[in-house]
Design a protein around this motif. Structure first.
Motif: not given
Length: 161
Positions: A116-133
């Motif tokens: 939500a914070a990333l969308y709010s800051a960029t206006g871009i829709e994101f699709e999350p995918a798992l990756a190791l930290e």
């Protein structure tokens, strides 16, 4: 989904025990850090088990940084400060029925507050995918420090001991 639910998903998948989860959550409260990182560091789970369990149980795709290139235009969609804060790295763009989305490698792809914070800051829709930290941090360091945050990012298979 929060850290306890991710941990419970791993218990339900049979890759860690309730005791492992309890100890890892205790260590997380004391020392901080991500649950997955603690489980991996304590050798309660392997990377392969972690990826397989979460992708199946939570129906979340995993990013396989095996060999390829991420265009600079994709990377620049998420400012470094946000990528670093939420431990994310833009991986690609995918067309969907509703438009284009940015595939985002995330240490915690269930973190709805981060999305939500990333969308709010960029206006871009994101699709999350798992990756190791550790993989995301390695790529961020390699791109932003070694490559000065310019150009496309070429990667080979990243393996950690």
């Amino acid at each position: 989904m929060n850290k306890t639910k991710i941990g419970q998903a791993l218990v339900d998948a049979g890759v860690i025990t309730e005791e492992h989860l309890f100890k890892a959550l205790r260590d997380q409260r004391i020392y901080g850090g991500r649950l997955a990182t603690i489980l991996l560091e304590k050798c309660y789970i392997t990377e392969k088990e972690y990826f397989e369990a979460l992708t199946q149980k939570l129906r979340i795709a995993a990013v396989a940084f095996s060999k390829g290139t991420i265009p600079e235009s994709v990377i620049k969609l998420v400012p470094y400060e946000l990528a670093n804060k939420y431990t994310v790295f833009p991986y690609g763009i995918r067309d969907t029925a509703t438009g284009r989305v940015v595939v985002l490698a995330m240490a915690d792809p269930t973190d709805q507050k981060a999305l939500a914070a990333l969308y709010s800051a960029t206006g871009i829709e994101f699709e999350p995918a798992l990756a190791l930290e550790s993989t995301i941090r390695y790529i961020m360091h390699d791109y932003y420090i070694n490559q000065s945050g310019r150009g496309s990012y070429r990667y080979e298979e990243i393996q950690f001991p």
